[in-house]
Design a protein around this motif. Structure first.
Motif, PDB file in Angstrom:
ATOM      1  N   UNK A 252       0.925  -1.179   0.056  1.00  0.00           N
ATOM      2  CA  UNK A 252      -0.179   0.085  -0.012  1.00  0.00           C
ATOM      3  C   UNK A 252       0.842   1.028  -0.009  1.00  0.00           C
ATOM      4  N   UNK A 253       1.913   1.390   0.996  1.00  0.00           N
ATOM      5  CA  UNK A 253       2.698   2.582   0.803  1.00  0.00           C
ATOM      6  C   UNK A 253       3.801   2.626  -0.232  1.00  0.00           C
ATOM      7  N   UNK A 254       4.119   1.737  -0.937  1.00  0.00           N
ATOM      8  CA  UNK A 254       4.436   1.513  -2.355  1.00  0.00           C
ATOM      9  C   UNK A 254       3.893   1.961  -3.265  1.00  0.00           C
ATOM     10  N   UNK A 255       2.603   1.661  -3.359  1.00  0.00           N
ATOM     11  CA  UNK A 255       1.587   2.235  -4.168  1.00  0.00           C
ATOM     12  C   UNK A 255       1.440   3.547  -4.084  1.00  0.00           C
TER      13      UNK A 255
ATOM     14  N   UNK B 251       3.485   9.513 -10.313  1.00  0.00           N
ATOM     15  CA  UNK B 251       3.390   8.692 -11.636  1.00  0.00           C
ATOM     16  C   UNK B 251       2.206   9.193 -12.514  1.00  0.00           C
ATOM     17  N   UNK B 252       2.540   9.132 -13.813  1.00  0.00           N
ATOM     18  CA  UNK B 252       1.547   9.646 -14.729  1.00  0.00           C
ATOM     19  C   UNK B 252       0.523   8.297 -14.950  1.00  0.00           C
ATOM     20  N   UNK B 253       1.076   7.069 -14.611  1.00  0.00           N
ATOM     21  CA  UNK B 253       0.326   6.080 -14.660  1.00  0.00           C
ATOM     22  C   UNK B 253       0.074   5.485 -13.254  1.00  0.00           C
ATOM     23  N   UNK B 254      -1.166   5.531 -12.906  1.00  0.00           N
ATOM     24  CA  UNK B 254      -1.468   5.162 -11.532  1.00  0.00           C
ATOM     25  C   UNK B 254      -1.733   3.674 -11.387  1.00  0.00           C
ATOM     26  N   UNK B 255      -1.082   3.204 -10.029  1.00  0.00           N
ATOM     27  CA  UNK B 255      -1.316   1.726  -9.718  1.00  0.00           C
ATOM     28  C   UNK B 255      -2.331   1.641  -8.952  1.00  0.00           C
ATOM     29  N   UNK B 256      -3.160   0.400  -8.707  1.00  0.00           N
ATOM     30  CA  UNK B 256      -4.208   0.542  -7.698  1.00  0.00           C
ATOM     31  C   UNK B 256      -4.375  -1.017  -7.208  1.00  0.00           C
ATOM     32  N   UNK B 257      -5.709  -1.476  -6.955  1.00  0.00           N
ATOM     33  CA  UNK B 257      -5.806  -2.984  -6.480  1.00  0.00           C
ATOM     34  C   UNK B 257      -5.071  -3.866  -7.305  1.00  0.00           C
ATOM     35  N   UNK B 258      -5.427  -3.891  -8.703  1.00  0.00           N
ATOM     36  CA  UNK B 258      -4.812  -4.625  -9.748  1.00  0.00           C
ATOM     37  C   UNK B 258      -3.303  -4.854  -9.666  1.00  0.00           C
ATOM     38  N   UNK B 259      -2.561  -3.792  -9.478  1.00  0.00           N
ATOM     39  CA  UNK B 259      -1.083  -4.065  -9.141  1.00  0.00           C
ATOM     40  C   UNK B 259      -0.933  -4.750  -7.998  1.00  0.00           C
ATOM     41  N   UNK B 260      -1.516  -4.430  -6.911  1.00  0.00           N
ATOM     42  CA  UNK B 260      -1.265  -5.081  -5.675  1.00  0.00           C
ATOM     43  C   UNK B 260      -1.646  -6.466  -5.724  1.00  0.00           C
TER      44      UNK B 260
END
Length: 526
Positions: free
Chosen positions: A413-416, A423-432
């Motif tokens: 979570x904190x790395x996200x 970042x211009x490309x956001x990461x969320x639940x899928x990345x995790x």
């Protein structure tokens, strides 16, 4: 001792060029085409693409987040993430050291063959020349008989490498990458363009791209795809983590990572086209099919099949020089990135300057590199060490990284948040989900499959005692080194006191910076 001022890239472009230069290595040219062909041809591109999305890019982002947030090489970055993780960082450093000492030898071979290609010194028997006249190869064992044809180019590679390492990030790696990456693309682009004009090129491309859909039902094909993406991206064994630690505070990590990922994969497809177009020509000349050719990947492709091809190809001398010079460019920049992991870790631990660390690390790698691999038995040691350190050492590093960060420390979570701050490309639940569950499971399958194969079937035709010493023995030394180095204290004043930047503060800075940039652009347009 005062806190050490950490070097940084000149800008986002310099970081992207460096990362692409590291990712585009020897494996892109000689490994990907063979892996694709042997695992379903065109059908392999489907699991390859899926692996790219679900493993390659997510782990690349993870490496970037850890390195950039904690501003250090793997050991100190993992220690700052959680004190229990420092041995994992030293495992990655040791893996890089092992890879560097044999990787330099392949660069030296390519350098030697760049010169040999002028006269096509291998004659009509490329295999006999490479293993006999050039390497003077003996059976598995240990020899201290140095081979001059390998020794002198290897010495030159190490002298130049150490000189670049001593110059540091800005004056050394950044300047080299600015020259070698465009040169590599230009050289290989010329090879591909010419190869498409050869008789049989279409047959070669059909062999490469024609899908064998039944292969998709074979689990080993999917494992091969994930394994290759993982190796191709230079992820989870310290390189991308270290490179991101030199990025500016407000770096667009996800945007840069996306560019790097697509750049690397694009070059692989380009390499596949060039390699198989030329293999199609060779098959026509030998009145056989692609299946009938002896070597279509790895060392055999580069130093046996291609020299054979060049002897029969119109303009083979020019293409030969371009091809082997391409290998030198691809291998040299990757070698620098591997050594930078070690040098950066040493700087973090000791507080040494980049010049001092680069010189000591370079010499410490050059001595065993020459002593082990410039000998008559060097090819055997290289083959076994490469197989074990990649399929066991590197994959173990990846699995441990994901399990420890995502399951034990629960830091995703904190790395996200850190990735999303700039970042211009956001990461969320899928990345995790990918880095926590999907990718560890798949890479675990790669690790178990590879380890069980080596235990039950051995590797190649090497005797068990040789695999135990050069293969499993090296893995054991990596583990011992990782644990031993974790007990040594840091001499950097900020090693223990460093506090990662708050993601919200960083996001606000990025927003203000982008707002100012927009205002400046608007005024300029007006």
């Amino acid at each position: 001792m005062a806190a050490v001022s950490r070097e940084s890239w000149g800008g986002r472009t310099a970081f992207i060029v460096a990362a692409v230069s590291s990712a585009v290595g020897l494996g892109n040219i000689w490994r990907f085409p063979g892996v694709a062909y042997e695992n379903g041809g065109g059908a392999f591109l489907l699991p390859y693409l899926l692996a790219f999305i679900t493993a390659g890019v997510p782990i690349l982002y993870l490496d970037y987040a850890v390195g950039h947030r904690h501003r250090a090489a793997p050991p100190l970055a993992f220690k700052r993430l959680d004190k229990r993780l420092e041995p994992l960082g030293w495992w990655q450093v040791a893996v890089c050291y092992v890879i560097a000492i044999y990787y330099a030898v392949v660069v030296a071979w390519a350098l030697a063959f760049t010169v040999l290609a002028v006269t096509q010194a291998w004659g009509d028997d490329a295999a006999g020349y490479f293993f006999g006249d050039f390497l003077q190869a003996e059976d598995a064992g240990f020899s201290f008989s140095l081979v001059g044809a390998v020794l002198w180019p290897l010495l030159l590679v190490w002298v130049v490498t150490i000189a670049v390492m001593c110059l540091g990030i800005r004056r050394g790696l950044e300047n080299v990458n600015r020259i070698t990456l465009p040169l590599l693309v230009l050289l290989f682009g010329a090879i591909v363009g010419y190869s498409l004009t050869l008789d049989g090129a279409v047959d070669g491309l059909e062999a490469f791209f024609t899908p064998s859909w039944s292969a998709l039902g074979d689990p080993t094909v999917w494992i091969a795809a994930y394994g290759h993406i993982f190796f191709s991206f230079s992820i989870a064994f310290g390189i991308m983590l270290t490179y991101s630690s030199y990025s500016k505070r407000r770096a667009d990590l996800t945007g840069s990572g996306t560019v790097v990922a697509f750049g690397n994969c694009s070059f692989e497809i380009l390499a596949g086209i060039g390699v198989f177009a030329t293999l199609g020509f060779l098959a026509v000349q030998q009145s056989t099919t692609i299946d009938g050719l002896e070597e279509i990947s790895g060392v055999g492709l580069a130093f046996v099949t291609f020299p054979t091809l060049l002897s029969q190809m119109p303009g083979g001398t020019v293409i030969g020089v371009l091809f082997f010079l391409s290998l030198v460019c691809a291998g040299f920049t990757s070698l620098l990135s591997i050594l930078q992991v070690i040098s950066s870790a040493v700087q973090d631990k000791t507080g040494w300057s980049p010049a001092k660390a680069g010189a000591i690390v370079g010499v410490a790698a050059a001595v065993p590199s020459i002593g082990l691999f410039a000998t008559t038995t060097g090819i055997n040691a290289l083959d076994v060490m490469d197989a074990f350190i990649n399929n066991i050492g590197v994959v173990t590093s990846a699995v441990l990284t994901l399990v420890l960060i995502c399951w034990v420390v629960r830091a995703t979570p904190r790395l996200a948040e850190h990735l999303n701050a700039g970042g211009s490309v956001r990461v969320g639940a899928l990345w995790q989900t990918m880095v926590t569950f999907v990718t560890p499971f798949l890479l675990g399958a790669v690790l178990v499959t590879g380890a069980w194969s080596y235990v039950s079937d051995g590797y190649g035709e090497y005797p068990r005692w040789y695999l135990l010493v050069v293969g499993w023995g090296v893995i054991g030394l990596v583990a011992v080194f990782a644990l031993a180095m974790s007990f040594r204290r840091y001499h950097r004043a900020d090693a223990e006191t460093f506090v990662p930047e708050d993601a919200e503060v960083l996001a606000e800075e990025v927003a203000r910076a982008r707002g100012r940039a927009g205002d400046d652009q608007g005024r300029s347009g007006a």
